[in-house]
Design an enzyme around this catalytic site. Structure first.
Site, mmCIF file in Angstrom:
data_model
loop_
_atom_site.group_PDB
_atom_site.id
_atom_site.type_symbol
_atom_site.label_atom_id
_atom_site.label_comp_id
_atom_site.label_asym_id
_atom_site.label_seq_id
_atom_site.Cartn_x
_atom_site.Cartn_y
_atom_site.Cartn_z
ATOM 1 N N LYS A 102 0.839 -1.207 0.000
ATOM 2 C CA LYS A 102 0.000 0.000 0.000
ATOM 3 C C LYS A 102 0.876 1.259 0.000
ATOM 4 C CE LYS A 102 -3.767 -2.593 2.058
ATOM 5 N NZ LYS A 102 -4.515 -3.035 3.233
ATOM 6 N N GLN A 134 -4.388 -1.702 9.484
ATOM 7 C CA GLN A 134 -4.389 -3.049 8.902
ATOM 8 C C GLN A 134 -5.007 -4.047 9.882
ATOM 9 O OE1 GLN A 134 -3.534 -3.637 5.734
ATOM 10 N NE2 GLN A 134 -3.955 -5.821 5.875
ATOM 11 N N ASP A 181 -10.954 2.692 4.083
ATOM 12 C CA ASP A 181 -11.221 1.245 4.002
ATOM 13 C C ASP A 181 -12.721 0.979 3.842
ATOM 14 O OD1 ASP A 181 -9.254 -0.742 4.031
ATOM 15 O OD2 ASP A 181 -8.753 -0.365 6.134
HETATM 16 N N1 GUN Z 1 -6.989 -7.055 6.177
HETATM 17 C C1 GUN Z 1 -7.365 -7.792 5.103
HETATM 18 N N2 GUN Z 1 -7.902 -7.000 4.150
HETATM 19 C C2 GUN Z 1 -7.862 -5.740 4.616
HETATM 20 C C3 GUN Z 1 -8.255 -4.485 4.092
HETATM 21 O O1 GUN Z 1 -8.791 -4.360 2.977
HETATM 22 N N3 GUN Z 1 -8.039 -3.406 4.890
HETATM 23 C C4 GUN Z 1 -7.494 -3.520 6.125
HETATM 24 N N4 GUN Z 1 -7.337 -2.410 6.841
HETATM 25 N N5 GUN Z 1 -7.117 -4.670 6.653
HETATM 26 C C5 GUN Z 1 -7.302 -5.770 5.904
#
Ligand code: GUN
Length: 292
Positions: free
Chosen positions: A54, A98, A121
């Site tokens: 990211k 995350q 998100d």
């Molecule tokens: N863990 C697995 N997929 C995601 C996501 O799309 N965003 C976040 N913040 N954590 C995750």
């Protein structure tokens, strides 16, 4: 028959080109540089990889990014204080914590602490509620990425039988909601299957479009699908390492047997994964636009 491969890598690249123009315009016309804060708690290897991807995507596009790495035994209180600080930081338009978080931290409280205007998100209950009733909001990145993959690959969803396997808050539930709505890549008849579904194969065999997000390899095998199905494999399972020490990744679908019957299928890696990241970039740019 061998399936057409739906390349998330290629489609994400097209979208990145579109986003680059938007970023230049934001900077030149409004003097705004989109900013994303990524928060990683603990040292889960998969989460580390995702957060790294990211950040890298931000730097490639010219999005300002701030990475915050926290120890796995940090208290919930400290994490909430950090989020409060990021909510007030004008350089930061999007906040990504995350998931999953360590046991001592209540995930729901953390998500609720993020300003919905910075919730890129799309996990905050305010954004989820708006999504369900079809109002403008940040859409969760993986489900939104799946819809873009379908739309940009020319897959007809209107009136299609869509079967989703897996009822997570991150993928299954939101993709179900989006695909039943009157919207691009929507207007489908959607069935959601889960661990208590009595006869999974009965449902998967009916699917025109099958979306699998269970977190288990080989949840769906070739004998469980019909000829001509379009398969979206959301899974990323680490099943070992190459002699060079690289993780071997497989999806939730048994690619080898399913590709013989499917009209089209997403690979792992290179399918849904790149789409999730690019939709996060899109949401971050949108969050920055919303401030001007
Ligand atoms: N863990 C697995 N997929 C995601 C996501 O799309 N965003 C976040 N913040 N954590 C995750």
């Amino acid at each position: 028959m061998s399936a057409k491969i739906i390349s998330g890598t290629e489609i994400a690249k097209q979208i990145r080109e579109e986003l680059k123009k938007e970023i230049v315009e934001l900077k030149e016309r409004h003097g705004v540089t989109p900013g994303l804060a990524t928060v990683l708690v603990g040292d889960d290897p998969a989460s580390k990889v995702y957060v790294g991807q990211k950040e890298k995507s931000c730097s490639n596009l010219g999005i300002y990014s701030e990475r915050i790495d926290l120890s796995g035994n940090i208290s919930e209180e400290k994490l909430l204080l950090l989020i409060e600080k990021l909510n007030k930081d004008s350089r930061i338009h999007g906040i990504l914590v995350q998931l999953p978080l360590p046991k001592q931290i209540n995930e729901s409280r953390v998500i609720c602490a993020i300003d919905p205007a910075k919730d890129v998100d799309g996990f905050h209950p305010v954004n989820i509620g708006k999504m369900v009733i079809g109002e403008k909001c940040f859409l969760p990145c993986t489900p939104h990425g799946i819809l873009e993959l379908l739309a940009r690959s020319g897959v007809q969803t209107e009136g299609a039988e869509v079967v989703v396997v897996g009822r997570s808050n991150i993928v299954g539930k939101p993709v179900l909601n989006l695909m039943l709505q009157k919207r691009p890549a929507g207007n489908a008849t959607v069935t959601l299957c889960h661990t208590k579904t009595k006869d999974l194969a009965f449902h998967t065999k009916r699917a025109d479009i099958l979306i699998v997000a269970t977190g288990y390899p080989k949840t769906v095998t070739g004998d469980m699908v019909k000829e001509g199905v379009v398969v979206i494999d959301v899974g990323v399972n680490r099943i070992g390492k190459t002699p060079e020490g690289k993780a071997i990744l497989v999806g939730d679908v048994d690619f080898e047997s399913v590709k013989e019957k499917a009209a089209a299928i997403t690979p792992v890696p290179g399918g849904v994964g790149p789409m999730t990241i690019v939709m996060l970039m899109k949401n971050t740019i949108q969050a920055a636009k919303n401030t001007i």
